[in-house]
Design an enzyme around this catalytic site. Structure first.
Site, PDB file in Angstrom:
ATOM      1  N   TYR A   1      -1.381  30.428  -1.911  1.00  8.79           N
ATOM      2  CA  TYR A   1      -2.719  29.937  -1.568  1.00  8.79           C
ATOM      3  C   TYR A   1      -3.577  31.139  -1.197  1.00  8.79           C
ATOM      4  O   TYR A   1      -3.155  31.995  -0.416  1.00  8.79           O
ATOM      5  CB  TYR A   1      -2.640  28.979  -0.381  1.00  8.79           C
ATOM      6  CG  TYR A   1      -4.005  28.540   0.121  1.00  8.79           C
ATOM      7  CD1 TYR A   1      -4.580  27.349  -0.322  1.00  8.79           C
ATOM      8  CD2 TYR A   1      -4.730  29.345   1.005  1.00  8.79           C
ATOM      9  CE1 TYR A   1      -5.832  26.969   0.107  1.00  8.79           C
ATOM     10  CE2 TYR A   1      -5.995  28.964   1.433  1.00  8.79           C
ATOM     11  CZ  TYR A   1      -6.537  27.773   0.990  1.00  8.79           C
ATOM     12  OH  TYR A   1      -7.788  27.399   1.412  1.00  8.79           O
TER      13      TYR A   1
ATOM     14  N   GLU B   1     -11.665  29.071  -3.416  1.00  9.37           N
ATOM     15  CA  GLU B   1     -10.307  28.708  -3.017  1.00  9.37           C
ATOM     16  C   GLU B   1      -9.428  28.621  -4.254  1.00  9.37           C
ATOM     17  O   GLU B   1      -9.730  27.879  -5.182  1.00  9.37           O
ATOM     18  CB  GLU B   1     -10.329  27.350  -2.306  1.00  9.37           C
ATOM     19  CG  GLU B   1      -8.984  26.894  -1.800  1.00  9.37           C
ATOM     20  CD  GLU B   1      -9.075  25.533  -1.118  1.00  9.37           C
ATOM     21  OE1 GLU B   1      -9.419  24.542  -1.787  1.00  9.37           O
ATOM     22  OE2 GLU B   1      -8.802  25.468   0.091  1.00  9.37           O
TER      23      GLU B   1
END
Ligand code: GDP
Ligand code: MN
Length: 418
Positions: A116, A207
């Site tokens: 992530y 993101e």
């Protein structure tokens, strides 16, 4: 402003950041064509909606998952036909979900690890912050909740400077990409470009989840989410042209929210039945609070801005009244620079233009030349409930909304005036 995944992947690709090859499609046949042109092998088919959590989402048809891995072009077509035209509900959408008008077909990637990586705004430190975790993928929230240490936050103080190698290497370490020189280099290349893109595009969020590490040591962005600062619209025209505004045929935004963009309103759909038309975001919030406090609920937040022309009011009435749930319209205007008599004139002409309103109208007008405006509203003969006190006006709106069931809307109108 948010953009679709396929648009985000396009931005990454243009910036030289590695993404799987992919194509967007609006029909099952086009999706099949996309798969064929990607080689006809295993593909990922991804519903394009402006919400995350698609992997674990559910369609109104019962189909599970807004992201499907399929072996060939035929299956791409099949699954696309089950996605397109249906609504996808995820943890990040409302109960109704969002309509899927496009699917993104990408080559399926085999990988060893899901990571992530995001860049967001650190409000406390007033600078960007890089957020990284070695436990990426669909369970990032759970991973973060059970082990806060698995997610690392690194504020980047010098927004005007490119990213330093030192910062990049810290991120590499928190992703577990510091074992080999090759991994560190791969991350450095990717993150430097990503940070440059974040800055140059006036993004407030980028993101990547998952960022994956392939068996041959490459990093690839499998999914991306972008948000951009709306105040930068004037200098980011290419990006804002992506937006889901009225100009874009595939709007997964609420239709009225898109409609309200045209006259420049700030409009947000809410769950209630009182349609608000207010000038100024602060007063609009206060109005929503007061309505809730006094037992009502708002159908929307609408900041009509500083203009008080007939066109503005007519547009606002049209937008608010096209929402079937609205049982009363509440106009709450404070005249600062604009004078109350001008506001009253605009309201009266707006009502006349839109035609007899199907629900009662409560107006609270205060500020500069308010008395003159209130007098005009009282004397115009349009059955406008002009109430000068904020609380009393809200009370009346709440009461009228409660009284007027779906069929008795016009009956409630004449019950009280002034
Ligand atoms: P989201 O649920 O809306 O965040 O959608 P994603 O695009 O992140 O996809 C959900 C999940 O599908 C990812 O976390 C991956 O586990 C999986 N996935 C997506 N693309 C691929 C791919 O190319 N290969 C494999 N093996 N899995 C993928
Ligand atoms: Mn994702």
């Amino acid at each position: 402003m948010a953009i679709h995944e396929y648009q985000g992947q396009g931005l990454l690709n243009e910036a030289g950041i590695p993404v799987p090859r992919g194509q967007v499609a609006e029909t099952p046949e086009a999706a099949r064509g996309a798969a064929v042109s990607l080689g006809g092998g295993p593909c990922v088919v991804k519903a394009q909606v402006l919400a995350g959590g698609r992997g674990k989402g559910v369609f109104d048809s019962g189909l599970k998952g807004g992201v499907h891995l399929v072996p060939n072009a035929e299956e791409v077509q099949k699954i696309s036909s089950q996605m397109l035209g249906n609504r996808l509900r995820t943890k990040q959408t409302s109960q109704q979900g969002l309509q899927v008008d496009k699917v993104y077909v990408a080559e399926k990637i085999a990988y060893d690890r899901e990571l992530y990586l995001s860049i967001a705004v650190d409000r406390d430190n007033r600078c960007p912050v890089i957020i990284a975790s070695g436990h990426g993928g669909m369970n990032i929230e759970a991973a973060a909740a059970t082990d806060a240490n698995s997610v690392v936050r690194l504020p980047v103080p010098n927004y005007s400077q490119p990213l330093s190698e030192e910062t990049s290497d810290k991120v590499a370490a928190s992703l577990g990409l510091d074992k080999t020189h090759q991994q560190k280099q791969a991350l450095r290349g990717l993150l430097t470009k990503l940070y440059d893109l974040y800055r140059s595009s006036d993004a407030t969020l980028v993101e990547i989840n998952p960022l994956v590490l392939t068996p041959d040591g490459q990093l690839l962005c499998l999914d991306s989410k972008f948000k951009f600062d709306s105040a930068a619209r004037f200098r980011q025209q290419e990006i804002f042209a992506f937006g889901d505004g009225p100009s874009s045929p595939s709007s997964s935004k609420d239709a009225l929210e898109a409609e309200a963009e045209r006259p420049g309103f700030a409009y947000v759909r809410l769950e209630g039945n009182i349609g608000n038309i207010v000038n100024g975001a602060g007063l609009a919030m206060a109005t929503n609070d007061a309505v809730n406090y006094l037992g009502g609920s708002c159908a929307n937040f609408l900041d009509a801005g500083g203009r008080a022309t007939k066109e503005t009011m007519a547009d606002a009435f049209r937008i608010v009244l096209s929402d079937e749930r609205v049982k009363v319209v509440f106009v709450n205007i404070y005249g600062g620079i604009i004078h109350g008599d001008m506001v009253a004139q605009a309201i009266i002409e707006g009502v006349q233009e839109v035609g007899p309103l199907r629900v009662p109208l409560v107006v609270r007008l205060q500020g500069t030349s308010a008395a003159a405006g209130q007098k005009m509203l009282a004397e115009c003969g349009l059955k406008i409930h002009s109430v000068n006190d904020f609380t009393e006006a809200v009370e009346l709106a709440v009461r009228l909304a409660g009284e007027s069931g779906p069929s008795s809307a016009s009956g409630a109108r004449s019950k009280r005036s002034g």
